[in-house]
Motif scaffolding. Sequence first.
Motif, PDB file in Angstrom:
ATOM      1  N   ARG A  31       0.870  -1.013  -0.064  1.00 18.22           N
ATOM      2  CA  ARG A  31       0.003  -0.072  -0.010  1.00 18.22           C
ATOM      3  C   ARG A  31       0.890   1.141   0.012  1.00 18.22           C
ATOM      4  NH1 ARG A  31      -2.429   0.058   6.274  1.00 18.22           N
ATOM      5  NH2 ARG A  31      -0.420   0.170   7.214  1.00 18.22           N
ATOM      6  N   ASP A  32       2.151   1.205   0.309  1.00 21.65           N
ATOM      7  CA  ASP A  32       2.864   2.336   0.557  1.00 21.65           C
ATOM      8  C   ASP A  32       3.757   2.350  -0.765  1.00 21.65           C
ATOM      9  OD1 ASP A  32       2.242   3.000   2.939  1.00 21.65           O
ATOM     10  OD2 ASP A  32       3.633   1.681   3.888  1.00 21.65           O
ATOM     11  N   TYR A  33       3.688   1.718  -1.729  1.00 18.56           N
ATOM     12  CA  TYR A  33       4.446   1.756  -2.963  1.00 18.56           C
ATOM     13  C   TYR A  33       3.508   1.847  -4.364  1.00 18.56           C
ATOM     14  CZ  TYR A  33       8.007   0.464  -6.424  1.00 18.56           C
ATOM     15  OH  TYR A  33       8.735   0.170  -7.521  1.00 18.56           O
ATOM     16  N   VAL A  34       3.653   2.982  -4.933  1.00 17.55           N
ATOM     17  CA  VAL A  34       3.124   3.636  -6.232  1.00 17.55           C
ATOM     18  C   VAL A  34       3.800   2.973  -7.242  1.00 17.55           C
ATOM     19  CG1 VAL A  34       1.634   5.367  -7.246  1.00 17.55           C
ATOM     20  CG2 VAL A  34       2.141   5.444  -4.695  1.00 17.55           C
ATOM     21  N   THR A  35       3.187   2.135  -7.927  1.00 19.31           N
ATOM     22  CA  THR A  35       3.822   1.371  -8.908  1.00 19.31           C
ATOM     23  C   THR A  35       3.884   2.340 -10.274  1.00 19.31           C
ATOM     24  OG1 THR A  35       3.186  -0.717  -8.315  1.00 19.31           O
ATOM     25  CG2 THR A  35       4.065  -0.714 -10.624  1.00 19.31           C
ATOM     26  N   SER A  36       2.599   2.993 -10.457  1.00 22.56           N
ATOM     27  CA  SER A  36       2.677   3.864 -11.590  1.00 22.56           C
ATOM     28  C   SER A  36       3.521   5.025 -11.404  1.00 22.56           C
ATOM     29  CB  SER A  36       1.178   4.243 -11.766  1.00 22.56           C
ATOM     30  OG  SER A  36       0.679   5.125 -10.652  1.00 22.56           O
ATOM     31  N   LEU A  37       3.655   5.661 -10.197  1.00 24.22           N
ATOM     32  CA  LEU A  37       4.848   6.909 -10.117  1.00 24.22           C
ATOM     33  C   LEU A  37       6.133   6.413 -10.460  1.00 24.22           C
ATOM     34  CD1 LEU A  37       5.662   9.536  -9.214  1.00 24.22           C
ATOM     35  CD2 LEU A  37       5.390   8.860  -6.939  1.00 24.22           C
ATOM     36  N   ALA A  38       6.371   4.997  -9.736  1.00 24.22           N
ATOM     37  CA  ALA A  38       7.923   4.553 -10.317  1.00 24.22           C
ATOM     38  C   ALA A  38       7.949   4.279 -11.639  1.00 24.22           C
ATOM     39  CB  ALA A  38       8.143   3.317  -9.292  1.00 24.22           C
ATOM     40  N   ARG A  39       7.060   3.842 -12.247  1.00 26.47           N
ATOM     41  CA  ARG A  39       7.264   3.617 -13.820  1.00 26.47           C
ATOM     42  C   ARG A  39       7.651   4.787 -14.342  1.00 26.47           C
ATOM     43  NH1 ARG A  39       3.025  -0.833 -15.737  1.00 26.47           N
ATOM     44  NH2 ARG A  39       4.428  -2.797 -15.618  1.00 26.47           N
ATOM     45  N   GLY A  40       6.468   5.998 -13.844  1.00 23.12           N
ATOM     46  CA  GLY A  40       6.849   7.077 -14.645  1.00 23.12           C
ATOM     47  C   GLY A  40       8.066   7.692 -14.592  1.00 23.12           C
ATOM     48  N   LEU A  41       8.692   7.740 -13.356  1.00 24.42           N
ATOM     49  CA  LEU A  41       9.975   8.076 -12.941  1.00 24.42           C
ATOM     50  C   LEU A  41      10.853   7.248 -13.938  1.00 24.42           C
ATOM     51  CD1 LEU A  41       9.863   8.541  -9.226  1.00 24.42           C
ATOM     52  CD2 LEU A  41      10.065  10.393 -10.595  1.00 24.42           C
ATOM     53  N   GLU A  42      10.838   6.352 -14.250  1.00 25.70           N
ATOM     54  CA  GLU A  42      11.813   5.181 -14.837  1.00 25.70           C
ATOM     55  C   GLU A  42      11.553   5.801 -16.358  1.00 25.70           C
ATOM     56  OE1 GLU A  42      12.703   0.761 -15.953  1.00 25.70           O
ATOM     57  OE2 GLU A  42      10.969   1.111 -14.480  1.00 25.70           O
ATOM     58  N   VAL A  43      10.629   6.279 -16.937  1.00 24.94           N
ATOM     59  CA  VAL A  43      10.508   6.858 -18.192  1.00 24.94           C
ATOM     60  C   VAL A  43      11.350   7.929 -18.288  1.00 24.94           C
ATOM     61  CG1 VAL A  43       8.863   7.751 -19.906  1.00 24.94           C
ATOM     62  CG2 VAL A  43       8.176   5.591 -18.729  1.00 24.94           C
ATOM     63  N   ILE A  44      11.306   9.239 -17.203  1.00 24.34           N
ATOM     64  CA  ILE A  44      12.031  10.267 -17.354  1.00 24.34           C
ATOM     65  C   ILE A  44      13.277   9.939 -17.176  1.00 24.34           C
ATOM     66  CG2 ILE A  44      12.465  12.319 -16.003  1.00 24.34           C
ATOM     67  CD1 ILE A  44       9.478  12.273 -14.966  1.00 24.34           C
ATOM     68  N   ARG A  45      13.600   9.108 -16.374  1.00 22.44           N
ATOM     69  CA  ARG A  45      15.386   8.631 -16.234  1.00 22.44           C
ATOM     70  C   ARG A  45      15.793   8.044 -17.620  1.00 22.44           C
ATOM     71  NH1 ARG A  45      13.877   6.785 -10.999  1.00 22.44           N
ATOM     72  NH2 ARG A  45      13.569   4.734 -11.871  1.00 22.44           N
ATOM     73  N   ALA A  46      14.905   7.518 -18.313  1.00 18.13           N
ATOM     74  CA  ALA A  46      15.175   7.023 -19.616  1.00 18.13           C
ATOM     75  C   ALA A  46      16.052   8.109 -20.611  1.00 18.13           C
ATOM     76  CB  ALA A  46      14.058   6.165 -20.340  1.00 18.13           C
ATOM     77  N   PHE A  47      15.758   9.248 -20.544  1.00 17.50           N
ATOM     78  CA  PHE A  47      16.359  10.217 -21.430  1.00 17.50           C
ATOM     79  C   PHE A  47      17.516  10.777 -20.499  1.00 17.50           C
ATOM     80  CE2 PHE A  47      11.847  10.363 -22.050  1.00 17.50           C
ATOM     81  CZ  PHE A  47      11.834  10.508 -23.594  1.00 17.50           C
ATOM     82  N   ASN A  48      18.480  10.891 -21.344  1.00 11.08           N
ATOM     83  CA  ASN A  48      19.887  11.128 -20.986  1.00 11.08           C
ATOM     84  C   ASN A  48      20.616  12.187 -22.022  1.00 11.08           C
ATOM     85  OD1 ASN A  48      21.094   9.327 -22.504  1.00 11.08           O
ATOM     86  ND2 ASN A  48      21.184   7.822 -20.904  1.00 11.08           N
ATOM     87  N   ARG A  49      21.806  12.499 -21.824  1.00  8.95           N
ATOM     88  CA  ARG A  49      22.558  13.291 -22.689  1.00  8.95           C
ATOM     89  C   ARG A  49      22.542  12.557 -24.075  1.00  8.95           C
ATOM     90  NH1 ARG A  49      28.306  14.520 -21.204  1.00  8.95           N
ATOM     91  NH2 ARG A  49      27.055  14.887 -19.182  1.00  8.95           N
ATOM     92  N   SER A  50      23.036  11.267 -24.219  1.00 14.70           N
ATOM     93  CA  SER A  50      22.977  10.523 -25.350  1.00 14.70           C
ATOM     94  C   SER A  50      21.934  10.166 -26.069  1.00 14.70           C
ATOM     95  CB  SER A  50      23.778   9.467 -25.175  1.00 14.70           C
ATOM     96  OG  SER A  50      23.458   8.466 -24.121  1.00 14.70           O
ATOM     97  N   LYS A  51      20.812  10.296 -25.192  1.00 13.67           N
ATOM     98  CA  LYS A  51      19.395   9.811 -25.494  1.00 13.67           C
ATOM     99  C   LYS A  51      18.588  10.787 -25.116  1.00 13.67           C
ATOM    100  CE  LYS A  51      19.670   5.869 -27.928  1.00 13.67           C
ATOM    101  NZ  LYS A  51      19.000   5.656 -29.006  1.00 13.67           N
TER     102      LYS A  51
END
Length: 275
Positions: free
Chosen positions: A27-47
Amino acid sequence: MANDDLRDEDRIEALPDVTAESGNEDRDYVTSLARGLEVIRAFNRSKSRMTLSEVAERTAMTRAAVRRFLLTLVREGYAESDGKYFRLRPKVLELGFSLLSSMDITEIMQPVVDELAQRLQESVFVAVLDDDAVRYVARATTQRVVSIGINLGSRAPAHAVSTGRVLLSGLPEEKLNAYLDNAVLEKITPHTVTSKVQLASLIEETRRQGWAIVDQELEVGLRSISAPIKNRSGEVVAALNVCCPSVRLTTKEMQAQVLPELLDAASRISLMMLR
């Protein structure tokens, strides 16, 4: 200490390792938020620019899930898309301005920004375009006490600052036209340019000469001069800026004394971004 003896605040830090693939729920873990942050982290200087499929591959998520996250980021202003490629927008910096010093863009720029400020003994800033404004992402000041209302993370209207002229000059023609069509050019000081025809002419001049100077359009008594910072594709991704009181330097003196140092520093940062 046995697990049963953990205090409540310790239990928060000791959450189980929950992932979407494991099927476990907490109940303390929001999977959708974690996934959304993972999408943001996928972008970097080379990508920095990716298709939906590329983001799905980098995050190991389904295309359908990634599509929802990306479109949500676009709708909220944290990302943009040209119909095929997605990229993060400066607004994403709002998610953690207190950690800007650890971000790649600042790590690259900050030593040069500090050096330029010390050499000129003036305030130096780096700004990126954020809708119809600029957002300041790096800064350096000196021992000279100057009242400049610019802080890390703050915004200023693009039409009234030299960083804005530089950043707007780097836009593709269709995006620049869209900006000029929709912009509300507020008269902030008696010197602020509010004519769209005149602003378009000044942006074109900036594009031709490779720098811009603004005289007291944002704040009476303050002049600034800016030059573009470019990525490996030659796109203008940021603007390097020097501000000084109008009583200290005239516009001609800024061109003679500040501009050569400014252009050299902007060029060095651009070369660093090629690595």
